[in-house]
Motif scaffolding. Structure first.
Motif: not given
Length: 92
Positions: A38-50, A15-25
């Motif tokens: 929280i997927n990697s795009v949302a983490a990047r948008m929210l400026d979350l290093p971890d 599930i995490v892998d599939r959500v991470d593959a999405l282009p949206d946060g």
């Protein structure tokens, strides 16, 4: 990524892998608005290093967006706070 807690048809990792593959946060919460994924795009948008650091925190603490009146997004859009007038109709 920590497990979401509920049983699912897919392993949590898939599930995490599939959500991470999405282009949206994407930020997923449970019924009490605690962040569960929280997927990697949302983490990047929210400026979350971890992104692991926000798991379990309330959505209103994680997503800090305000409207033009300075009201935070969570307060402005929460269903318990939105008052919609009842429309009553009768068929005669």
């Amino acid at each position: 990524m920590k497990e979401a807690g509920a049983a699912s048809a897919w392993p949590v990792e898939q599930i995490v892998d599939r959500v991470d593959a999405l282009p949206d946060g994407i930020v997923l919460t449970d019924a009490s608005y605690a962040v569960r994924l929280i997927n990697s795009v949302a983490a990047r948008m929210l400026d979350l290093p971890d992104r692991e650091q926000v798991l379990g925190r309330h959505l209103g603490e994680v997503v800090s967006v305000s409207n033009q009146d300075g009201v935070d997004w969570f307060t402005a859009t929460h269903p318990d706070r939105i008052r919609t007038p009842m429309i009553r109709a009768s068929i005669d």
